[in-house]
Scaffold this motif. Structure first.
Motif, PDB file in Angstrom:
ATOM      1  N   UNK A  15       0.825  -1.206   0.000  1.00 20.39           N
ATOM      2  CA  UNK A  15       0.000   0.000   0.000  1.00 20.39           C
ATOM      3  C   UNK A  15       0.859   1.256   0.000  1.00 20.39           C
ATOM      4  N   UNK A  16       2.032   1.195   0.617  1.00 23.19           N
ATOM      5  CA  UNK A  16       2.948   2.347   0.595  1.00 23.19           C
ATOM      6  C   UNK A  16       3.326   2.736  -0.831  1.00 23.19           C
ATOM      7  N   UNK A  17       3.478   1.749  -1.702  1.00 26.87           N
ATOM      8  CA  UNK A  17       3.819   2.033  -3.097  1.00 26.87           C
ATOM      9  C   UNK A  17       2.681   2.790  -3.780  1.00 26.87           C
ATOM     10  N   UNK A  18       1.462   2.369  -3.487  1.00 27.23           N
ATOM     11  CA  UNK A  18       0.299   3.086  -4.032  1.00 27.23           C
ATOM     12  C   UNK A  18       0.300   4.532  -3.549  1.00 27.23           C
ATOM     13  N   UNK A  19       0.505   4.720  -2.253  1.00 29.15           N
ATOM     14  CA  UNK A  19       0.468   6.065  -1.662  1.00 29.15           C
ATOM     15  C   UNK A  19       1.569   6.960  -2.218  1.00 29.15           C
ATOM     16  N   UNK A  20       2.703   6.368  -2.569  1.00 25.65           N
ATOM     17  CA  UNK A  20       3.842   7.154  -3.053  1.00 25.65           C
ATOM     18  C   UNK A  20       3.682   7.618  -4.490  1.00 25.65           C
ATOM     19  N   UNK A  21       2.717   7.033  -5.219  1.00 26.80           N
ATOM     20  CA  UNK A  21       2.589   7.343  -6.644  1.00 26.80           C
ATOM     21  C   UNK A  21       1.143   7.665  -7.023  1.00 26.80           C
ATOM     22  N   UNK A  22       0.451   8.371  -6.150  1.00 25.72           N
ATOM     23  CA  UNK A  22      -0.958   8.666  -6.398  1.00 25.72           C
ATOM     24  C   UNK A  22      -1.161   9.526  -7.644  1.00 25.72           C
ATOM     25  N   UNK A  23      -0.168  10.319  -7.979  1.00 24.89           N
ATOM     26  CA  UNK A  23      -0.312  11.201  -9.135  1.00 24.89           C
ATOM     27  C   UNK A  23       0.188  10.607 -10.435  1.00 24.89           C
TER      28      UNK A  23
END
Length: 269
Positions: free
Chosen positions: A238-246
């Motif tokens: 989930x951290x990977x998702x949060x780091x690349x939201x844009x």
């Protein structure tokens, strides 16, 4: 054999353990969430553990809480999440799909109704995070009626009585906690897993997947070496998702690399 049994049989033949990533359905929105789940499968995930967004996820740390908030902010409902899962199931008929959620989400619809809806969507297992084994009977009954595996948690401080009950009632897999507390990649798993796995095996429990604090290939390898049938990684995914939201393309690329690296650590020996 059910999908979990087939997966474990295949992996045993290939001398591998399972890598199971967790993501929140609907995070960051429904369309991206479906693309993320498909990316995890295409990159080598052996099974999926999926969350349903909830406003008070007491067993989760800040990373997964934030995922719930993002999904709820984009109006993801339980029905929406089930529809995503049904589309994933249609595309990938063989991969085991498990839900990890909270009892209020189940009871709001009625336990039997929720399990029937999950079955119709193609769900293989359900873990209700805030229901201890002594209170699990109504959920177990609904699971048995629908052919869903009710997943039980084996905590590091489990009594022998709890281990015995897990052995008696567990199906699919056993969720073995690598440590006490809430989910999160910030704190590594630190319980001697081999001792807990030996206790589970003594009671013929379903295969153990080690979760909580699993964020690196080295930790996956350690779990396999300790005798676990595989490892679950939630917050790190989930951290990977949060780091690349844009940047959805970058997000999917990084998720693919992460899953491939974690899966590569599952070879036994």
């Amino acid at each position: 054999m059910d999908r979990y049994a087939k997966m474990f049989s295949r992996l045993d033949a290939e001398n591998q353990g399972a890598f199971v990533p967790f993501v929140m359905v609907g995070d960051p929105d429904l369309a991206q969430s479906e693309a993320i789940i498909c990316q995890l499968i295409e990159s080598g995930a052996d099974a999926l553990e999926l969350g349903i967004p909830y406003s008070d996820p007491i067993a989760d740390g800040p990373t997964i809480q934030a995922a719930s908030i993002r999904a709820l902010g984009n109006k993801a409902t339980v029905a929406d999440c089930m529809a995503v899962i049904a589309r994933v199931r249609a595309k990938y008929p063989d991969i085991p799909i498990g839900l990890l959620l909270y009892s209020n989400l189940v009871m709001a619809r009625g336990i039997e109704t929720f399990y029937e809806q999950a079955q119709n969507a193609g769900v293989d297992s359900i873990l209700v995070a805030d229901v201890p084994i002594r209170e699990a009977a109504p959920f177990q009954k609904a699971a048995d009626a629908t052919g869903i595996s009710q997943i039980l948690i084996a905590p590091p401080n489990a009594t022998e009585e709890t281990m015995q009950k897990i052995g008696e009632y567990s199906k699919g897999y056993t969720y073995l906690l690598g440590r006490a507390g809430v989910t999160g990649a910030e704190t590594a798993a630190n319980i001697p897993a081999s001792e807990l796995i030996a206790r589970l095996n003594k009671h013929n429990a379903a295969p153990a997947l080690l979760g909580f604090g699993i964020s690196t290939p080295e930790q996956v390898k350690s779990a396999i070496d300790a005798g676990a049938a595989g490892a679950i990684s939630g917050s790190a995914t989930v951290n990977i998702i949060a780091a690349h939201l844009g940047d959805s393309e970058k997000m999917l690329s990084e998720l693919g690399k992460f899953v491939a690296s974690m899966k590569s650590a599952t070879t036994k020996g």
